[in-house]
Enzyme design. Structure first.
Site, PDB file in Angstrom:
ATOM      1  CD  GLU A 130      -3.064  -0.776  -0.011  1.00 48.93           C
ATOM      2  OE1 GLU A 130      -2.624  -0.452  -1.126  1.00 48.93           O
ATOM      3  OE2 GLU A 130      -4.269  -0.927   0.204  1.00 48.93           O
ATOM      4  CB  THR A 187      -4.697   6.150  -1.940  1.00 48.02           C
ATOM      5  OG1 THR A 187      -5.412   5.296  -2.837  1.00 48.02           O
ATOM      6  CG2 THR A 187      -5.139   5.856  -0.532  1.00 48.02           C
TER       7      THR A 187
HETATM    8  N1  HSE Z   1      -8.800   3.584   4.285  1.00 47.24           N
HETATM    9  C1  HSE Z   1      -8.147   4.025   3.094  1.00 47.24           C
HETATM   10  C2  HSE Z   1      -8.541   5.463   2.833  1.00 47.24           C
HETATM   11  C3  HSE Z   1      -8.568   3.174   1.950  1.00 47.24           C
HETATM   12  O1  HSE Z   1      -9.737   5.768   2.940  1.00 47.24           O
HETATM   13  O2  HSE Z   1      -7.656   6.272   2.538  1.00 47.24           O
HETATM   14  C4  HSE Z   1      -7.916   3.556   0.662  1.00 47.24           C
HETATM   15  O3  HSE Z   1      -7.240   2.507   0.109  1.00 47.24           O
END
Ligand code: HSE
Length: 312
Positions: A130, A187
């Site tokens: 990630e 993200t």
């Molecule tokens: N929990 C994370 C966010 C998920 O909302 O940024 C994104 O991959």
């Protein structure tokens, strides 16, 4: 050349108030990853072949590459390795694309070297991936993609614990993926707009929603789950990033969805339904919501997935 392959599904994270804590695996789309040992003692060189040319193929910027790199370091494996990623999950839309590649890579590498890593630790390895898209490790998508079902990531100072609950069989999800250009490292961008401090009353509201969602999964009661899916902290900070957010949400509710929220960091939106009776109508209503702002979208009607699996 010895190889192992695994497939991992897309997923939705947060489910409203469970930011970075809740994940749900979806049986709509999946990534496949084949890991091969190319040369023994080849200096630990990693090469990546990717079906989606837009995804970086340097191991340090590729979610599957980061996972394999970390596993090779920890297990002192110096073979040269080739990773072949076949993308089924669109990248950058909030449906756990990098997580699906990372989860499949962790599972395939574990099998290739017969490392027998327990599932909790395998999720921790998958979360390394990630960093490629979000800039930091977070576990919600990878844990769901690997373990399947609904997963709660219990944040702890030492090791994160992943608690899996089997979703009710009548839970149906409709995902609308807008055909928008998304920024690179989307993200990371979507995380940068979030508030650093939040009012206590908003925290209380979100905790009450999150607890209701967990109760709903434990009781296998879709209506209880959906009563918890309302978030007053993350969505309000992110919704301006999604053209059509308000109409997609309103249209889905009018068409019979029980709850609607941003899927992960967006820009996809996800609706929750009990049974698939209205699912196609809800999907069309969500697509119309995006269309009203001039955005085409793809919609998927799906159920919870069982998670990653080895391919033979
Ligand atoms: N929990 C994370 C966010 C998920 O909302 O940024 C994104 O991959």
């Amino acid at each position: 050349m010895k190889s192992c392959s695994a497939a991992a599904p897309c997923s939705t994270a947060n489910l409203g108030p469970g930011y970075d804590v809740f994940g749900l695996a979806l049986d709509a789309l999946e990534d496949k990853v084949k890991v091969s040992r190319t040369y023994p003692d080849g200096g630990g060189r990693i090469t990546i072949k990717n079906s989606d040319q837009a995804i970086p193929s340097m191991p340090e910027s590729n979610s599957a590459g980061l996972v394999v790199k970390k596993m090779m370091q920890d297990f002192e494996i110096s073979d040269s390795t080739e990773i072949e990623v076949t993308k089924g999950v669109p990248s950058g839309y909030g449906v756990g694309s990098s997580a699906a590649s990372a989860a499949a890579a962790a599972m395939a590498f574990n099998a290739l070297y017969d490392l027998r890593i327990d599932r909790n630790r395998l999720v921790e390895y998958a979360a390394e991936g990630e960093v490629a898209s979000a800039g930091t490790k977070h576990y919600d998508n990878v844990s769901a993609s690997l373990l399947g079902g609904f997963v709660i990531c219990r944040v702890a100072s030492d090791r994160t614990q992943f608690i899996r609950l089997e979703p009710p069989e009548d839970l149906v999800l409709v995902v609308a993926v807008p055909c928008l250009e998304v920024p690179k490292k989307k993200t990371e961008v979507a995380r940068s707009v979030l508030p650093k401090m939040v009012p206590l009353k908003d925290v209380v509201y979100n905790i009450s929603g999150a607890a209701t969602i967990v109760a709903g999964f434990a009781l296998k009661d879709v209506e209880t789950i959906t009563r918890g899916i309302d978030d007053v902290i993350i969505e309000s900070a992110r919704k301006h990033l999604i053209p059509g957010y308000d109409s997609v949400k309103q249209n889905a509710i009018s068409a019979g969805a029980l709850a609607v929220t941003i899927s992960g960091a967006g820009p996809s939106m996800i609706a929750f339904l009990k049974t698939n009776k209205n699912a196609k109508t809800v999907a069309a209503a969500m697509a119309n919501g995006f269309k009203d702002t001039g955005v085409e979208s793809r919609t998927f009607v799906c159920r919870a997935s069982k998670g990653a699996r080895l391919l033979t």
